[in-house]
Design an enzyme around this catalytic site. Structure first.
Site, PDB file in Angstrom:
ATOM      1  N   GLU A 174       0.814  -1.221   0.000  1.00  0.00           N
ATOM      2  CA  GLU A 174       0.000   0.000   0.000  1.00  0.00           C
ATOM      3  C   GLU A 174       0.840   1.262   0.000  1.00  0.00           C
ATOM      4  O   GLU A 174       0.550   2.216  -0.728  1.00  0.00           O
ATOM      5  CB  GLU A 174      -0.965   0.010   1.198  1.00  0.00           C
ATOM      6  CG  GLU A 174      -2.173  -0.914   1.047  1.00  0.00           C
ATOM      7  CD  GLU A 174      -1.907  -2.354   1.442  1.00  0.00           C
ATOM      8  OE1 GLU A 174      -0.761  -2.655   1.873  1.00  0.00           O
ATOM      9  OE2 GLU A 174      -2.820  -3.188   1.331  1.00  0.00           O
ATOM     10  N   HIS A 183     -10.306  -4.284  10.924  1.00  0.00           N
ATOM     11  CA  HIS A 183     -10.960  -4.098   9.622  1.00  0.00           C
ATOM     12  C   HIS A 183     -12.220  -3.243   9.723  1.00  0.00           C
ATOM     13  O   HIS A 183     -13.079  -3.322   8.859  1.00  0.00           O
ATOM     14  CB  HIS A 183     -11.356  -5.460   9.040  1.00  0.00           C
ATOM     15  CG  HIS A 183     -10.209  -6.261   8.486  1.00  0.00           C
ATOM     16  ND1 HIS A 183      -9.091  -6.578   9.218  1.00  0.00           N
ATOM     17  CD2 HIS A 183     -10.015  -6.827   7.274  1.00  0.00           C
ATOM     18  CE1 HIS A 183      -8.278  -7.304   8.465  1.00  0.00           C
ATOM     19  NE2 HIS A 183      -8.815  -7.466   7.288  1.00  0.00           N
TER      20      HIS A 183
HETATM   21  C1  LIG Z   1      -2.280  -4.376   4.517  1.00  0.00           C
HETATM   22  C2  LIG Z   1      -3.325  -5.254   3.961  1.00  0.00           C
HETATM   23  N1  LIG Z   1      -3.630  -5.155   2.646  1.00  0.00           N
HETATM   24  C3  LIG Z   1      -4.571  -5.948   2.101  1.00  0.00           C
HETATM   25  C4  LIG Z   1      -5.232  -6.868   2.880  1.00  0.00           C
HETATM   26  C5  LIG Z   1      -6.299  -7.743   2.261  1.00  0.00           C
HETATM   27  N2  LIG Z   1      -5.797  -9.111   2.125  1.00  0.00           N
HETATM   28  C6  LIG Z   1      -6.011 -10.008   3.102  1.00  0.00           C
HETATM   29  S1  LIG Z   1      -5.250 -11.426   2.784  1.00  0.00           S
HETATM   30  C7  LIG Z   1      -4.619 -10.902   1.336  1.00  0.00           C
HETATM   31  C8  LIG Z   1      -3.782 -11.825   0.522  1.00  0.00           C
HETATM   32  C9  LIG Z   1      -2.575 -12.287   1.272  1.00  0.00           C
HETATM   33  O1  LIG Z   1      -1.948 -13.329   0.633  1.00  0.00           O
HETATM   34  P1  LIG Z   1      -0.729 -14.128   1.266  1.00  0.00           P
HETATM   35  O2  LIG Z   1       0.133 -13.189   2.021  1.00  0.00           O
HETATM   36  O3  LIG Z   1      -0.091 -14.899   0.179  1.00  0.00           O
HETATM   37  O4  LIG Z   1      -1.395 -15.106   2.332  1.00  0.00           O
HETATM   38  P2  LIG Z   1      -2.393 -16.323   2.088  1.00  0.00           P
HETATM   39  O5  LIG Z   1      -3.772 -15.718   2.069  1.00  0.00           O
HETATM   40  O6  LIG Z   1      -2.056 -16.978   0.823  1.00  0.00           O
HETATM   41  O7  LIG Z   1      -2.232 -17.200   3.278  1.00  0.00           O
HETATM   42  C10 LIG Z   1      -5.019  -9.591   1.096  1.00  0.00           C
HETATM   43  C11 LIG Z   1      -4.694  -8.811  -0.108  1.00  0.00           C
HETATM   44  C12 LIG Z   1      -4.905  -6.928   4.256  1.00  0.00           C
HETATM   45  N3  LIG Z   1      -5.530  -7.778   5.083  1.00  0.00           N
HETATM   46  N4  LIG Z   1      -3.948  -6.141   4.757  1.00  0.00           N
END
Ligand SMILES: Cc1ncc(C[n+]2csc(CCOP(=O)(O)OP(=O)(O)O)c2C)c(N)n1
Ligand SMILES: [Mg+2]
Lengths: 366, 327
Positions: free
Chosen positions: B60, B129
């Site tokens: 971000e 959130h």
């Molecule tokens: C700072 C932030 N940006 C966006 C999100 C929304 N979000 C939650 S999980 C996610 C994907 C994360 O993927 P990864 O780190 O690969 O973990 P996985 O879900 O595969 O375990 C996103 C974009 C968030 N929770 N926090």
């Protein structure tokens, strides 16, 4: 720079997971699994049995949780760990019980592995006062701090510096404990990781930073959101590193044990990429159009629980009947947990104002 | 008039502006190939291609800053945050850079950029959130802050936000994306930034409510009407600049005011409006201004606690009863 037609200009890479040369391009490539047998790894028959039971518990807990969610028994997000159970299990068996673990929101498996009971876990999902976080946190914030499980965190990358801080305190106190931090491939792109890696190496913090690379960050394949090989980030910080096959609990156990020993001995951080796969969508509302069915099936063929079960049977550690006994026991434990969660009370109204400050009668602005 | 979902109204506005100005582009997590986490950008990649609809990593701070730099260098970015709860990571770029570059370079730099996405809570998503950030951004000089409540406002104000030559914060809500409403099909439909709207007329009390809280106020007004109390509802739509004359005119008629705001109480829009009313319309008030806000407590997960935490029509009715001395 040769000038391009506007329509040809592109920034983000286009989708992978498509068919190329007749084969599906995988989200992750798995390194080979260890060839060692359980005895070579110092794992007794009892330990093996406990590992299997733990992995099966995580799997069935989440399958049941999913059903309850679909029935409308609870709301919020539900991110399932199914497919990744070898990572939590191999790690927890490799660490000392007082080593720290902190993870992201995909945290049920970690919590169960670190002693949150099926009852406490299910009740937390239901938002009940009997839950591990007393209904305040829900699915994303399982925690069991007296077992050194510092919880699941919902801001991607937010808990990575915190892991550095846990390790800082351990080094400060010279208490022989180490800290481990688990986060997704998506979190690799956050500045918080890079700042923490630099300080961890500069200050020799006893921390293991572990990427659970499951191939996707929400609907974006790892190759579309991050450059080069994730593990190579370590090189820029002169940090020790490893890549581990996360679909095989022995491989995770073996390598994490080795690394934990090294961190404990030398007080130096490690950066580790454990490659794995999530079978379900990112959360419950994910149509999963970004990956092929074939890719998912390929991973399900090398399922970590099935793999351990096959090993256990082939090496006559347990018989079919003994496995079935474990399965039945786990099944019952989880059915009981659903009932427990259902019958538990919601937190009392006044609990809304509890857990905000340390003192008994804190100030709230009105 | 056409009936559109909230998300469609926003998309139509973005689509129209991308169509008329090639400098406008969209960037954010899952906006392109996934068609948007909440499908606001659905179809835009197909229509405008990879140059103008760009998936970002979860970075971000980085992509907000790349947006700021691109805006300084002549483009007009629309930066989507999956929610404003995650934009907290980008606040250095928004607050320390986007709002200040023009001033500190003596006017040499412009930064026409829109930061948009859902604001505040969306049900049981827990403490990290669920925060409402519009008042926080409104605190800082150099930002325009919009938090809309209905599809029509979304369309008209999004187009204004994209055409604005300054940094603009444009806030939506996960829980409103599916909500349908009549949207003007006037060609090039624009609602000026800074103009509120009287959405319900009444003589007895003024309710000021925006974003998701507008709908809470509407429910309360319906109930109160059954008891013979007629609320006037003002949706400021734009938090900053605030349409103060519209509010003051209404107070002069009703002599009473309740502000409904999804932020925590300390130093938010509700307290600001309360202060302004006493300064501008002190002699017209028949009762102290009241507010309905979130409590000064983080969002709980448990359903029963969440329902107490979240402002309800009942709380608005109680506040109206208080300012009308009916209890
Ligand atoms: C700072 C932030 N940006 C966006 C999100 C929304 N979000 C939650 S999980 C996610 C994907 C994360 O993927 P990864 O780190 O690969 O973990 P996985 O879900 O595969 O375990 C996103 C974009 C968030 N929770 N926090
Ligand atoms: Mg991932």
């Amino acid at each position: 720079m040769a000038k391009k037609k506007a329509d040809d200009v592109q920034f983000a890479p286009k989708g992978v997971g498509e068919i190329k040369d007749g084969a599906v391009q995988k989200g992750v490539d798995l390194p080979p699994a260890t060839k060692k047998k359980h005895k070579d790894l110092g794992l007794s028959a009892d330990k093996l049995k406990a590992m299997y039971e733990q992995m099966y518990l995580q799997r069935r807990f989440e399958e049941r949780a999913m059903q309850q969610y679909q029935k409308g028994k609870f709301g919020g997000f539900l991110h399932l760990y199914i497919g990744q159970e070898a990572v939590s299990t191999g790690t927890v068996f490799a660490l000392n019980d007082d080593d720290d673990i902190i993870t992201a929101y995909r945290d049920h498996g970690w919590g169960l592995c670190r002693g949150i009971s099926a009852n406490e876990g299910m009740a937390e999902l239901f938002g009940k006062a009997t839950g591990c976080s007393r209904g305040k946190g829900g699915s994303m914030h399982f925690a069991k701090v007296d077992h050194h499980f510092w919880g699941g965190y919902g801001i991607v990358g937010g808990h990575i510096p915190i892991a550095g801080g846990l390790a800082f305190a351990n080094k400060y106190n010279q208490n022989d404990r180490i800290s481990t931090c688990f986060f997704g491939d998506g979190a690799v792109d956050q500045g918080a990781l890079h700042e923490t890696m630099n300080m961890a190496q500069l200050w020799k913090l006893p921390v293991i930073l572990v990427v659970e690379n499951n191939g996707y960050s929400m609907g974006t394949a790892a190759k579309r959101h991050t450059v080069a090989e994730i593990v190579d980030r370590a090189k820029g910080y002169a940090m020790k590193s490893a890549v581990i096959n996360g679909m095989d609990v022995f491989s995770v156990y073996e390598k994490m044990k080795e690394i934990a020993n090294d961190v404990r001995e030398n007080s130096e951080p490690w950066f580790v990429e454990i490659r794995t796969y999530r079978y379900r969508g990112h959360s419950m509302s994910d149509p999963q159009q970004y990956r092929s069915k074939q890719e998912l099936e390929d991973y399900q063929k090398i399922d970590p629980i099935q793999r351990l079960k096959t090993y256990i049977l082939e090496h006559k550690v347990l018989s079919e009947e003994q496995i079935k006994e474990i399965d039945d026991k786990v099944e019952q434990e989880i059915l009981d947990a659903v009932e427990f969660a259902d019958n538990s009370d919601f937190p009392k109204e006044e609990e809304l104002y509890e857990d905000m400050f340390e003192e008994d009668n804190p100030y709230f602005h009105v | 008039m056409a009936e559109l979902q909230f998300r469609e109204a926003i998309k139509h506005a973005i689509d129209e502006e991308m169509g008329r100005d090639e400098r406008v582009f969209v960037m954010g997590e899952e906006v392109a190939e996934y068609n948007g986490a909440y499908k606001v950008t659905e179809g835009l990649l197909d229509k405008y291609g990879y140059r103008r609809v760009i998936d970002t990593p979860i970075s971000e701070l980085g992509f907000a800053g790349i947006g700021v730099g691109a805006a300084m260098n002549g483009l007009r970015p629309i930066i989507e945050f999956m929610t404003f709860n995650f934009a907290v990571l980008a606040t250095d770029q928004i607050i320390n850079h986007a709002t200040k570059v023009k001033y500190m370079t003596g006017g040499q730099i412009s930064c026409p950029i829109v930061f948009r996405g859902p604001n505040a809570s969306a049900g049981q998503l827990g403490a990290t959130h669920s925060v409402s950030y519009d008042s926080m951004y409104a605190h800082f000089p150099g930002l325009k802050v919009i938090y809309v409540s209905e599809p029509d406002d979304a369309k008209g104000l999004m187009k204004s936000a994209i055409r604005d030559d300054n940094p603009v914060i444009f806030m939506e809500s996960e829980q409103m994306y599916g909500m349908k409403g009549e949207v003007s099909d006037e060609e090039d439909y624009i609602i000026p930034i800074g103009k509120g709207k009287i959405k319900r007329e009444g003589d007895d009390v003024t309710l000021v409510a925006h974003g998701k809280m507008y709908h809470v106020a509407v429910q309360a007004a319906k109930q109160l009407a059954k008891d013979g109390i007629e609320c006037e509802i003002i949706d400021p739509r734009t938090v900053k600049p605030l349409d103060l004359p519209l509010i003051i005119e209404s107070i002069k008629k009703t002599n009473r005011c309740v502000v409904v705001d999804e932020a925590h109480p300390f130093g938010g829009l509700a307290s600001e409006i309360g202060f302004l009313i006493q300064r501008e319309a002190f002699d017209y008030l028949d009762a102290p201004v009241q507010r309905v806000c979130l409590p000064d407590v983080n969002a709980p997960f448990a359903k029963n606690l969440f329902d107490i935490w979240f402002p309800s029509p009942k709380q608005v009715i109680d506040a109206v009863n208080q300012v009308t001395y009916r209890n």
